[in-house]
Write an enzyme that holds these catalytic residues in place. Structure first.
Site, short mmCIF file in Angstrom:
data_model
loop_
_atom_site.label_atom_id
_atom_site.label_comp_id
_atom_site.label_asym_id
_atom_site.label_seq_id
_atom_site.Cartn_x
_atom_site.Cartn_y
_atom_site.Cartn_z
CB CYS A 148 88.62 72.28 -13.33
SG CYS A 148 88.60 70.55 -13.81
CD GLU B 206 94.31 75.89 -10.36
OE1 GLU B 206 94.07 76.58 -11.37
OE2 GLU B 206 93.60 74.93 -10.01
#
Ligand code: XMP
Length: 516
Positions: free
Chosen positions: A80, A169
């Site tokens: 990100c 994650e």
């Protein structure tokens, strides 16, 4: 041991990256994201992950990696914000999306990149970003997109650099854990060798080396962390060098102190000192009903009793062991970046003993690389019973903050018995391990009831049961009404002084988990 370094830019998900990889037996360490590489470097480092962040790359003060990270020759994966940073730092373009991408998004894989090895060409990912890669930097290609054609992953054509816009994650991201393992094991070549057996081996060798033949003192609280720390010390060192001190404040749960003693002696403890200080604590609390005063009295007296007991042990130049966890370091801002918050200090007694020993460089913290559930796994590996490793958290001031208002011996006894019945019922119903923390609170309220045609005037017990992952926020546990009714009946049947049972349906926030 082969290690993946995670550079943290303040994302709420950074811990999850570490957890996902450790679940795959890959060891990880987290460091502040803007640390120069030579200070962030960890032994055995095989690759680097740049975390997400609440920052936008264009904000003043937005954290950035040291350039040397990209040039160190090891594989780097940006997640990100990490991917956006990598793009900007190599001359690409990142811009604000017209609409934030948040939640589930399908990702379409467009290349045979090793990051996607074994993954389907389309999977559901988890997004949480307002900025996005508009134009990858020179040398980078887009390897996956979301259905709007927005870049979801990039890779460099010749350098070991990768980026994903989504969050592998997060549990909601399909195949996320495999993708992280593709990076750590497939691309970085990490041996997946992290296990509790390995930890015992490494940590035992390190303890022997550091401590040698010196004495070690560990203060046992009855909780999981200090008990597991004790078990590890006893495994690693000569038992006659390990001194265990347990202060029974009289504010413990039913049979807790005996169980702690039994467990420690079953592990071969040779020097255990148990101090029964209940009378001292109860008389100091007499007539006090203010919660903060009670906490202060218990904390201060604990320090006094502890100093006295340590003095009496007459140890020479000893080490002090503590059951500090990795998350404790992170929460107190010592383990990771400046963006970590101090969350827990108000809970922990600032012990002058610990501060003195720290100044002398004589504190050892054998659990400081572990997460809570890893401590439980370590405890099992060391032979501790489930009743010890699976125990719910218990606050330092104990029943002192669960008997509301003035604390007396009688009230502690009533609460201990009600709480014992509550926990027994939860275990019998298979609910104990589904609940993060459950306990009874004795309210300073009596109410009228009837038993066998006779009027009663009994105490009120509140049941607490919460779902949580770290105690910082908590949700009310969803009981079946029948369970609640049966538990209430079991408590009032067993504890005659209790006339009424209520269930606390408050989440945290706005309430806290404990009542005082
Ligand atoms: P609160 O009541 O703040 O509790 O929502 C969050 C978690 O911390 C525990 N707790 C303590 N633990 N010393 C501790 O070691 C304390 O003084 C203390 N006060 C609360 C509480 O049981 C819950 O798990």
């Amino acid at each position: 041991m082969d290690t993946i370094l995670i550079l943290d830019y303040g994302s709420q998900y950074t811990q999850l990256i570490a957890r996902r990889l450790r679940e795959r037996s890959v060891y990880t360490e987290i460091r502040p994201g803007d640390l120069p590489l030579d200070r962030a470097r960890v032994p055995g480092m095989k690759g680097v992950i740049l975390s997400g962040s609440p920052w936008s790359c264009y904000e003043d003060g937005a954290p950035a990696p040291d350039r040397a990270v990209y040039d160190c020759g090891l594989p780097v994966l940006g997640i990100c914000y990490g991917a956006q940073r990598m793009t900007l730092d190599h001359g690409g373009l990142v811009s604000a999306l017209p609409e934030r991408e948040y939640g589930r998004r399908d990702v379409f894989v467009e290349s045979d990149d090793p990051l996607f090895e074994g993954l389907p060409r389309r999977f559901s990912s988890w997004m949480s970003h307002g900025d996005s890669i508009e134009k990858p930097a020179n040398g980078f290609v887009v390897t996956a997109r979301t259905d709007g054609g927005i870049p979801a992953a990039i890779a460099h054509e010749s350098l070991p650099l990768w980026g994903v816009q989504f969050h592998p994650e997060v549990a909601h991201c399909e195949h996320g854990s495999e993708l992280l393992a593709n990076f750590a094991v497939g691309i970085c070549g990490c041996d997946a060798e992290w296990s509790m057996a390995r930890y015992i081996e490494d940590e035992s060798a390190a303890l022997k080396e550091r401590v040698g033949d010196a004495d070690v003192l560990l203060l046992i609280s009855g909780g999981v962390d200090s008990t597991v720390a004790g078990a590890l010390l006893l495994r690693a060192l000569k038992p006659e060098r390990v001194h265990l001190l347990y202060i029974d404040t009289g504010l413990m749960r039913a049979r807790e102190s005996d169980e702690v003693m039994r467990t420690l002696s079953s592990l071969g403890a040779a020097n255990v000192r148990r101090l029964d200080s209940g009378d001292e604590f109860l008389s100091a609390l007499s007539g006090v009903d203010d919660p903060e005063r009670k906490r202060a009295i218990i904390g201060d007296l604990f320090i006094t009793v502890q100093e006295r007991a340590v003095e009496e042990l007459g140890l020479g130049d000893y080490f002090l062991a503590q059951g500090t966890l990795y998350t404790d370091l992170i929460e107190s801002g010592k383990g990771v970046g400046s963006k970590a918050h101090v969350i827990k200090s108000h809970h922990n007694v600032r012990s002058p003993l610990v501060e003195r020993k720290r100044a002398e460089g004589r504190v050892i913290e054998p659990l400081d690389r572990l997460y809570k559930d890893e401590v439980r796994a370590l405890g099992r590996e060391l032979g501790l019973p489930d009743s010890v490793v699976g125990r719910h958290p218990f606050p330092g001031p104990g029943l002192g903050v669960r008997v509301l208002g003035e604390v007396t011996r009688d009230k502690c006894d009533i609460l201990r018995e009600a709480d014992d019945e509550y926990l027994k019922q939860l275990r019998e119903r298979g609910l104990y391990d589904k609940i993060w923390q459950a306990f009874c609170v004795l309210l300073p309220v009596r109410s009228v009831g009837v038993a066998g045609d006779v009027r009663t005037y009994g105490w009120t017990v509140a049941l607490r049961a919460v779902a949580s992952s770290d105690g910082m926020t908590a949700d009310v546990f969803d009981f079946d009404m029948k369970d609640l009714r049966d538990i209430s009946a079991a408590i009032t049947n067993r504890v005659k002084q209790v006339g009424r049972v209520v269930y606390d349906v408050s989440s945290k926030p706005p309430a806290t988990i404990e009542w005082e």
